[in-house]
Design a protein around this motif. Structure first.
Motif, mmCIF file in Angstrom:
data_model
loop_
_atom_site.group_PDB
_atom_site.id
_atom_site.type_symbol
_atom_site.label_atom_id
_atom_site.label_comp_id
_atom_site.label_asym_id
_atom_site.label_seq_id
_atom_site.Cartn_x
_atom_site.Cartn_y
_atom_site.Cartn_z
ATOM 1 N N LEU A 33 0.844 -1.179 0.000
ATOM 2 C CA LEU A 33 0.000 0.000 0.000
ATOM 3 C C LEU A 33 0.887 1.240 0.000
ATOM 4 O O LEU A 33 1.800 1.336 0.827
ATOM 5 C CB LEU A 33 -0.874 -0.006 1.265
ATOM 6 N N PRO A 34 0.653 2.169 -0.932
ATOM 7 C CA PRO A 34 1.483 3.378 -0.923
ATOM 8 C C PRO A 34 1.314 4.138 0.397
ATOM 9 O O PRO A 34 0.218 4.202 0.942
ATOM 10 C CB PRO A 34 0.925 4.216 -2.078
ATOM 11 N N GLU A 35 2.422 4.685 0.886
ATOM 12 C CA GLU A 35 2.380 5.484 2.106
ATOM 13 C C GLU A 35 1.885 6.889 1.765
ATOM 14 O O GLU A 35 2.300 7.468 0.766
ATOM 15 C CB GLU A 35 3.799 5.545 2.688
ATOM 16 N N LEU A 36 0.975 7.406 2.583
ATOM 17 C CA LEU A 36 0.492 8.782 2.407
ATOM 18 C C LEU A 36 1.103 9.639 3.507
ATOM 19 O O LEU A 36 1.082 9.269 4.676
ATOM 20 C CB LEU A 36 -1.032 8.836 2.484
ATOM 21 N N GLU A 37 1.649 10.783 3.115
ATOM 22 C CA GLU A 37 2.341 11.653 4.067
ATOM 23 C C GLU A 37 1.875 13.099 3.892
ATOM 24 O O GLU A 37 1.587 13.527 2.795
ATOM 25 C CB GLU A 37 3.843 11.559 3.821
ATOM 26 N N GLY A 38 1.827 13.805 4.996
ATOM 27 C CA GLY A 38 1.496 15.226 4.948
ATOM 28 C C GLY A 38 0.016 15.492 5.117
ATOM 29 O O GLY A 38 -0.701 14.610 5.571
ATOM 30 N N PRO A 39 -0.448 16.686 4.762
ATOM 31 C CA PRO A 39 0.278 17.789 4.136
ATOM 32 C C PRO A 39 1.406 18.345 5.015
ATOM 33 O O PRO A 39 1.256 18.459 6.220
ATOM 34 C CB PRO A 39 -0.788 18.864 3.917
ATOM 35 N N MET A 40 2.542 18.619 4.375
ATOM 36 C CA MET A 40 3.672 19.235 5.079
ATOM 37 C C MET A 40 4.201 20.417 4.285
ATOM 38 O O MET A 40 4.013 20.473 3.072
ATOM 39 C CB MET A 40 4.774 18.218 5.320
ATOM 40 N N ARG A 41 4.829 21.350 4.971
ATOM 41 C CA ARG A 41 5.320 22.551 4.315
ATOM 42 C C ARG A 41 6.461 22.219 3.348
ATOM 43 O O ARG A 41 7.296 21.374 3.631
ATOM 44 C CB ARG A 41 5.757 23.579 5.351
ATOM 45 N N PHE A 42 6.451 22.890 2.218
ATOM 46 C CA PHE A 42 7.451 22.671 1.172
ATOM 47 C C PHE A 42 8.868 22.752 1.749
ATOM 48 O O PHE A 42 9.703 21.869 1.509
ATOM 49 C CB PHE A 42 7.257 23.720 0.070
ATOM 50 N N GLU A 43 9.144 23.757 2.553
ATOM 51 C CA GLU A 43 10.481 23.931 3.143
ATOM 52 C C GLU A 43 10.845 22.722 3.997
ATOM 53 O O GLU A 43 11.985 22.251 3.966
ATOM 54 C CB GLU A 43 10.556 25.180 4.026
ATOM 55 N N ASP A 44 9.869 22.206 4.749
ATOM 56 C CA ASP A 44 10.142 21.045 5.603
ATOM 57 C C ASP A 44 10.476 19.820 4.752
ATOM 58 O O ASP A 44 11.326 19.013 5.118
ATOM 59 C CB ASP A 44 8.948 20.747 6.510
ATOM 60 N N PHE A 45 9.785 19.708 3.618
ATOM 61 C CA PHE A 45 10.093 18.573 2.746
ATOM 62 C C PHE A 45 11.526 18.664 2.242
ATOM 63 O O PHE A 45 12.246 17.661 2.223
ATOM 64 C CB PHE A 45 9.113 18.512 1.563
ATOM 65 N N LEU A 46 11.954 19.855 1.863
ATOM 66 C CA LEU A 46 13.334 20.023 1.384
ATOM 67 C C LEU A 46 14.332 19.669 2.486
ATOM 68 O O LEU A 46 15.411 19.133 2.219
ATOM 69 C CB LEU A 46 13.581 21.467 0.917
ATOM 70 N N GLN A 47 13.949 19.943 3.729
ATOM 71 C CA GLN A 47 14.831 19.578 4.852
ATOM 72 C C GLN A 47 15.025 18.062 4.903
ATOM 73 O O GLN A 47 16.134 17.575 5.111
ATOM 74 C CB GLN A 47 14.226 20.052 6.191
ATOM 75 N N SER A 48 13.937 17.322 4.707
ATOM 76 C CA SER A 48 14.014 15.859 4.850
ATOM 77 C C SER A 48 14.464 15.171 3.562
ATOM 78 O O SER A 48 14.943 14.042 3.592
ATOM 79 C CB SER A 48 12.658 15.304 5.290
ATOM 80 N N HIS A 49 14.267 15.830 2.413
ATOM 81 C CA HIS A 49 14.717 15.264 1.126
ATOM 82 C C HIS A 49 15.455 16.352 0.357
ATOM 83 O O HIS A 49 14.813 17.199 -0.273
ATOM 84 C CB HIS A 49 13.540 14.762 0.300
ATOM 85 N N SER A 50 16.770 16.310 0.384
ATOM 86 C CA SER A 50 17.539 17.441 -0.161
ATOM 87 C C SER A 50 17.719 17.390 -1.677
ATOM 88 O O SER A 50 18.064 18.389 -2.289
ATOM 89 C CB SER A 50 18.917 17.489 0.508
ATOM 90 N N LYS A 51 17.516 16.200 -2.262
ATOM 91 C CA LYS A 51 17.726 16.058 -3.713
ATOM 92 C C LYS A 51 16.527 15.398 -4.369
ATOM 93 O O LYS A 51 15.795 14.635 -3.740
ATOM 94 C CB LYS A 51 18.972 15.203 -3.983
ATOM 95 N N GLY A 52 16.368 15.697 -5.674
ATOM 96 C CA GLY A 52 15.286 15.075 -6.424
ATOM 97 C C GLY A 52 14.997 15.857 -7.685
ATOM 98 O O GLY A 52 15.876 16.558 -8.208
ATOM 99 N N TYR A 53 13.757 15.737 -8.171
ATOM 100 C CA TYR A 53 13.359 16.417 -9.400
ATOM 101 C C TYR A 53 12.112 17.241 -9.137
ATOM 102 O O TYR A 53 11.339 16.936 -8.228
ATOM 103 C CB TYR A 53 13.071 15.389 -10.493
ATOM 104 N N PHE A 54 11.904 18.261 -9.929
ATOM 105 C CA PHE A 54 10.638 18.993 -9.842
ATOM 106 C C PHE A 54 10.328 19.665 -11.166
ATOM 107 O O PHE A 54 11.214 19.892 -11.994
ATOM 108 C CB PHE A 54 10.652 20.004 -8.685
ATOM 109 N N GLY A 55 9.052 19.914 -11.385
ATOM 110 C CA GLY A 55 8.622 20.594 -12.593
ATOM 111 C C GLY A 55 8.088 21.969 -12.236
ATOM 112 O O GLY A 55 7.440 22.119 -11.204
ATOM 113 N N HIS A 56 8.408 22.963 -13.048
ATOM 114 C CA HIS A 56 7.816 24.295 -12.861
ATOM 115 C C HIS A 56 7.675 24.957 -14.221
ATOM 116 O O HIS A 56 8.269 24.508 -15.211
ATOM 117 C CB HIS A 56 8.666 25.143 -11.903
#
Lengths: 226, 226
Positions: A138-161
């Protein structure tokens, strides 16, 4: 064969008792009788084949005949700002669960219009999709959490803008990295700068303007391990 | 700026008259006044920037200031058996249109439970998605047509099925080939044999059991040109 979701199921169990709700569904709705075969999955890799031993309308008892542990599927982590319209999150989650999503984090961004999600309802949808697609996780559901907090816990990855700037293509992305999808109003310049500073790579997702949930789905199929 | 879909728009036109329905929408609903800027797209690559010259509630007239022809996007052809539930076809079409679908053919298969689709309603959805995603091409809708007839007109391509047998991976598929997706009950053994005989390649789409519309969406993202 009917499948029941049994989150508390352990590998060494010999019997499993259905909850009152499940017992009612099993005996009153599905009209199952003693001796019927029932599959149990715990959403953490464990699958058990059982026999209905006591068809009790409130406390049905299943005898576990055999159980198999299925290896964990590869990580596939999407972090998205919830869409204004819950339906769009719900169908995204259904589809992504079928495809192999392992974790979905809801992000609170500067331009987020929705700050809350009905996690209980979303989990029901994920459970149904897990059963339907014959997954054992079962996929884990997390949050809602603040964007800044997510960057704290996951420093690397991809994003679209949608802003201009240096972007990489959609090919050869590491499927183990989280992919961040912004709200309808896009990530803010501050958020984009923070993500880049942290070590995220901006990805050129499409020649066209994608809705949030469409972008999330494209990110999901792109991260699927080959 | 508001965008109107103008299928009959030609590149040499100097003026365009909105239909009664469009005029009402423009003048009564959007309350647009003479001098307002309006974008027209014909769904075949032509985009025109216009000025509302006569804000008539039934016969509004637009003066074309400039027009641009946008190069055709690469072919991306999905042929699928319509799902029992129309909603699932509709959201697939919305998403696929955003992503770059160029043609959607509805197939009538042995196991098809739905034989008809509301093409008019589907076209409205595709038009809305085309506008929303800032595309200039409207995906072509075809069928429903019999599976055998489709094989007659398209002898080669890809398809997914749930039976055992030799299958290729999802990587390196030619984006110009059609991808066939079967009904909830899967393609029949006869249909699978006919497709293979004709020159179609069976594709291993997922480790999990995908719904028809999820498989169609995965096929769509997989065929997206790099």
């Amino acid at each position: 064969m009917s499948t029941f979701y049994a989150p508390s199921l352990q590998s060494e169990q010999t019997h499993y008792q259905l909850s009152e709700e499940e017992s009612k569904h099993c005996v009153k709705v599905l009209r199952m009788q003693e001796g019927a075969s029932i599959e149990l999955i715990n959403g953490k890799g464990l699958q058990a084949l059982t026999i209905l031993e006591d068809a009790h309308p409130k406390r049905s008892l299943l005898r576990i005949e055999s159980s198999v542990f299925h290896e964990k599927t590869p990580p596939l982590h999407i972090a998205m700002a919830p869409t204004k319209n819950m339906d769009r999150i719900e169908w995204y989650l259904e589809k992504a669960t079928e495809l192999g999503l392992s974790k979905l984090t809801f992000l609170l961004c500067e331009h987020s219009e929705r700050k809350q999600v009905n996690t209980e309802r979303l989990e029901k949808i994920a459970i149904a999709a897990m059963k339907q697609s014959k997954r054992f996780y079962l996929p884990e559901l997390e949050g809602p959490m603040r964007f800044e907090d997510f960057l704290q816990s996951h420093s690397k990855g991809y994003f679209g803008h949608c802003e201009d700037g240096e972007k990489i293509g959609m090919n050869g992305l590491k499927s183990t990295m989280p992919f961040l999808i912004g709200p309808e109003g896009d990530f803010s310049p501050t958020e984009i700068a923070a993500a880049l500073k942290s070590g995220y790579q901006a990805v050129e997702m499409s020649a066209f303007r994608l809705r949030t949930e469409t972008a999330a789905l494209l990110a999901t199929t792109t991260l699927l391990p080959e």
